[in-house]
Scaffold this motif. Sequence first.
Motif, PDB file in Angstrom:
ATOM      1  N   THR A 321      91.736 -26.598 -50.501  1.00  0.00           N
ATOM      2  CA  THR A 321      91.578 -27.225 -49.185  1.00  0.00           C
ATOM      3  C   THR A 321      90.199 -27.006 -48.564  1.00  0.00           C
ATOM      4  N   CYS A 322      89.315 -26.364 -49.296  1.00  0.00           N
ATOM      5  CA  CYS A 322      87.929 -26.118 -48.853  1.00  0.00           C
ATOM      6  C   CYS A 322      87.834 -25.200 -47.636  1.00  0.00           C
ATOM      7  N   ARG A 487     101.339 -35.472 -41.625  1.00  0.00           N
ATOM      8  CA  ARG A 487     100.966 -34.177 -41.040  1.00  0.00           C
ATOM      9  C   ARG A 487      99.717 -33.667 -41.749  1.00  0.00           C
ATOM     10  N   VAL A 488      98.591 -33.715 -41.057  1.00  0.00           N
ATOM     11  CA  VAL A 488      97.332 -33.264 -41.645  1.00  0.00           C
ATOM     12  C   VAL A 488      97.229 -31.745 -41.552  1.00  0.00           C
ATOM     13  N   LEU A 489      96.834 -31.124 -42.659  1.00  0.00           N
ATOM     14  CA  LEU A 489      96.653 -29.672 -42.667  1.00  0.00           C
ATOM     15  C   LEU A 489      95.357 -29.329 -41.937  1.00  0.00           C
ATOM     16  N   THR A 490      95.453 -28.457 -40.959  1.00  0.00           N
ATOM     17  CA  THR A 490      94.273 -28.040 -40.200  1.00  0.00           C
ATOM     18  C   THR A 490      94.109 -26.527 -40.297  1.00  0.00           C
ATOM     19  N   VAL A 497      90.430 -33.150 -47.154  1.00  0.00           N
ATOM     20  CA  VAL A 497      91.548 -33.353 -46.231  1.00  0.00           C
ATOM     21  C   VAL A 497      92.842 -33.298 -47.034  1.00  0.00           C
ATOM     22  N   CYS A 498      93.780 -32.480 -46.580  1.00  0.00           N
ATOM     23  CA  CYS A 498      95.097 -32.405 -47.191  1.00  0.00           C
ATOM     24  C   CYS A 498      96.141 -32.812 -46.151  1.00  0.00           C
ATOM     25  N   PHE A 499      97.143 -33.556 -46.593  1.00  0.00           N
ATOM     26  CA  PHE A 499      98.207 -33.934 -45.655  1.00  0.00           C
ATOM     27  C   PHE A 499      99.533 -34.022 -46.390  1.00  0.00           C
ATOM     28  N   SER A 500     100.585 -33.961 -45.615  1.00  0.00           N
ATOM     29  CA  SER A 500     101.936 -34.079 -46.145  1.00  0.00           C
ATOM     30  C   SER A 500     102.723 -35.031 -45.264  1.00  0.00           C
ATOM     31  N   LEU A 501     103.918 -35.348 -45.705  1.00  0.00           N
ATOM     32  CA  LEU A 501     104.873 -36.067 -44.858  1.00  0.00           C
ATOM     33  C   LEU A 501     105.852 -35.066 -44.261  1.00  0.00           C
ATOM     34  N   GLY A 502     106.386 -35.381 -43.094  1.00  0.00           N
ATOM     35  CA  GLY A 502     107.366 -34.488 -42.489  1.00  0.00           C
ATOM     36  C   GLY A 502     107.924 -35.077 -41.199  1.00  0.00           C
ATOM     37  N   ARG A 503     109.187 -35.390 -41.213  1.00  0.00           N
ATOM     38  CA  ARG A 503     109.850 -35.834 -39.986  1.00  0.00           C
ATOM     39  C   ARG A 503     110.222 -34.638 -39.125  1.00  0.00           C
ATOM     40  N   ARG A 563      95.849 -34.391 -51.545  1.00  0.00           N
ATOM     41  CA  ARG A 563      94.514 -33.808 -51.359  1.00  0.00           C
ATOM     42  C   ARG A 563      93.456 -34.892 -51.582  1.00  0.00           C
ATOM     43  N   CYS A 564      92.559 -35.036 -50.619  1.00  0.00           N
ATOM     44  CA  CYS A 564      91.523 -36.073 -50.667  1.00  0.00           C
ATOM     45  C   CYS A 564      90.155 -35.422 -50.477  1.00  0.00           C
ATOM     46  N   VAL A 565      89.240 -35.678 -51.406  1.00  0.00           N
ATOM     47  CA  VAL A 565      87.904 -35.069 -51.397  1.00  0.00           C
ATOM     48  C   VAL A 565      86.876 -36.141 -51.040  1.00  0.00           C
ATOM     49  N   PHE A 566      86.120 -35.906 -49.965  1.00  0.00           N
ATOM     50  CA  PHE A 566      85.175 -36.903 -49.458  1.00  0.00           C
ATOM     51  C   PHE A 566      83.734 -36.477 -49.724  1.00  0.00           C
ATOM     52  N   MET A 567      83.322 -36.632 -50.976  1.00  0.00           N
ATOM     53  CA  MET A 567      81.953 -36.290 -51.328  1.00  0.00           C
ATOM     54  C   MET A 567      81.181 -37.494 -51.862  1.00  0.00           C
ATOM     55  N   ASN A 568      81.827 -38.662 -51.936  1.00  0.00           N
ATOM     56  CA  ASN A 568      81.135 -39.836 -52.455  1.00  0.00           C
ATOM     57  C   ASN A 568      79.995 -40.227 -51.518  1.00  0.00           C
ATOM     58  N   PRO A 569      78.782 -40.400 -52.036  1.00  0.00           N
ATOM     59  CA  PRO A 569      77.642 -40.672 -51.144  1.00  0.00           C
ATOM     60  C   PRO A 569      77.753 -41.990 -50.397  1.00  0.00           C
ATOM     61  N   TYR A 570      78.455 -42.985 -50.987  1.00  0.00           N
ATOM     62  CA  TYR A 570      78.508 -44.303 -50.362  1.00  0.00           C
ATOM     63  C   TYR A 570      79.441 -44.352 -49.167  1.00  0.00           C
ATOM     64  N   LEU A 571      80.229 -43.293 -48.958  1.00  0.00           N
ATOM     65  CA  LEU A 571      81.041 -43.215 -47.753  1.00  0.00           C
ATOM     66  C   LEU A 571      80.195 -42.975 -46.515  1.00  0.00           C
TER      67      LEU A 571
END
Length: 596
Positions: A321-322, A487-490, A497-503, A563-571
């Motif tokens: 999760t960095c 539900r985003v993990l903070t 960014v990591c997130f889950s589902l949860g009612r 789990r989503c990693v945002f290191m792509n330069p074009y973003l």
Amino acid sequence: MDHQRMAANLGDAEAIPSASQIAASYFPGLGSQNETWMRAEIQRLLDHWFDWRRDLFPQDRRIAAAAPPADPVARHLITERLDELARALTAETPTHTPRYIGHMKAEVSLPALFGWLAAMLHNPNNTSREASRVGAVIESEAIAMLAQLLGYDPSKAEGHFTSGGTVANFEAVWRARYRLDHWLSLGLHLSEKTGWPLDVFACAHMGWGRFGELRREHGLDDQTLRRCSAAAGNPTDVYRRISRAAGRDYLGPVLLVAGNKHYSWLKAANVFGLGEEALWSIALDGEGRLDVADLDRLIKRARGDGRPVLMAVAVAGTTETCEIDPVHTVHDLLERWEREQGLHIWRHVDAAYGGFLAGIVGGPDEATLSPGSATALGALGRADSLTIDPHKLGYVPYACGAFLTRDRARYAVSGFDAPYLDRSELGPDKWSSTLEGSRSAAGAAAIWLTGKALGFGPEGLGALLAQSVRSAREFAGAVMTAHDDVRVLTPIDANIVCFSLGRQGEPLSSANRRTGALFDAIHASPDLSVSKTTLGEGYRRLIDRHAEGFSALLDEQRLVLIRCVFMNPYLSQPEARSRLFNEFGRMVRLLADATH
């Protein structure tokens, strides 16, 4: 920086490029916009290489002219197989696109690619300066660049490039063991000579200053100490002697590593013969970072058990999760042990992923980091040793890691003998102080050219990484609005960014099942790539805090996350972010409802 001076020479009013300008100028381009220039540069490299080969020894041209002509059948076969390989590789994971947010890999930068290719054409082996006259010098200069980025004094720091973070972490263990073994060997010798009880913990952490005093006072040489060394002699026999001198069973050293550790630390305990039991996990706080109070508790426990601490390891940028551990507070604690009790404990920071984020600190984008993360990254230079992976946030080709120490004394390791390499007239070589023997200079050249052309500070690579952090937080906001169950993990320390589902009120086991089903559905899509991680017992406090956000029934102690990693330069381009985030949001809305 070089690009600033170039901009000034060209009369460019904006000397410091934006993240989108860096992406446009220093990468191939999402639509291969830099294709023509890139082809020309690669052709120039090849021209230069062929000219060098042809002109180096003109007297040999007669021999070359007399060689038989190339076999057309062989050429045809190579061409066919090359085409086959090229076609096969079109099915490879397309990590160059912003649609790939799965793991810690992305587009390779142009300076890195050009530097890597230039070195590979010459194929230098950085095992020694005889085998790598230029490559070894480039490595030293590139290590100095990384040292400056990480907060070391580049004139004093030592280091080398490795195949990756795992080997770099092994290098740290090797050196920490070397130091501990020296100090404990001296203590064992004096105990056996005088009959005084051996205080294992005190001796194993005495420091080089005290070691030197005792060595001079008792007239000890290396050969004498080797007879008391577990590394140089028979470890079973030496452990038995330590037990007898201490009056209690000696169970060996322990390795204290944060609970968010990389799997390489378990490998290290195995490879170095410590045993998995010796790997003591430091508890994590409610935000998933190293708990400094628990580190202090474990040191006291080790002292009470008569077991030296081989090293204490913090993490700057965990692979899941960095999270960025409170590196500064860890240093404060261990420096207090040293100052008040004279006990020197090796401090290592595994910054394989997050080390390059230090380039944001001290610049106009520092506020993109939390104050705690910025302070922690600014304290990296207080460590005895560091690991950093240029093939992650350095945007260089695989495989390229790096290991650095604060100075030459901390870089020292056991001596070895290789007469064909050990030649003093060639200057200092790395072969005897690296776990790997042969090492390519390509990774060093990739970092060298990146540092020279772009730079790693706030006005260079740091600006691009700051935007990656902003992109991650923008995505977190977008995915939270996509569906009420997200539900985003903070906290979000950097660009993962990591997130889950949860009612509301849902059992955690059900939320985990639904999150896994959502991942499977996204993973099955050819348009988007994400990854999945599962946090276990070590993250108990973080899991509890996350579950509290939707009043989950805690019927299991694990948390499944997308789990989503945002290191792509074009973003760095708003249009790319808008398209990706909107498409991702639509997919989550559709698929999350289907998981009910």
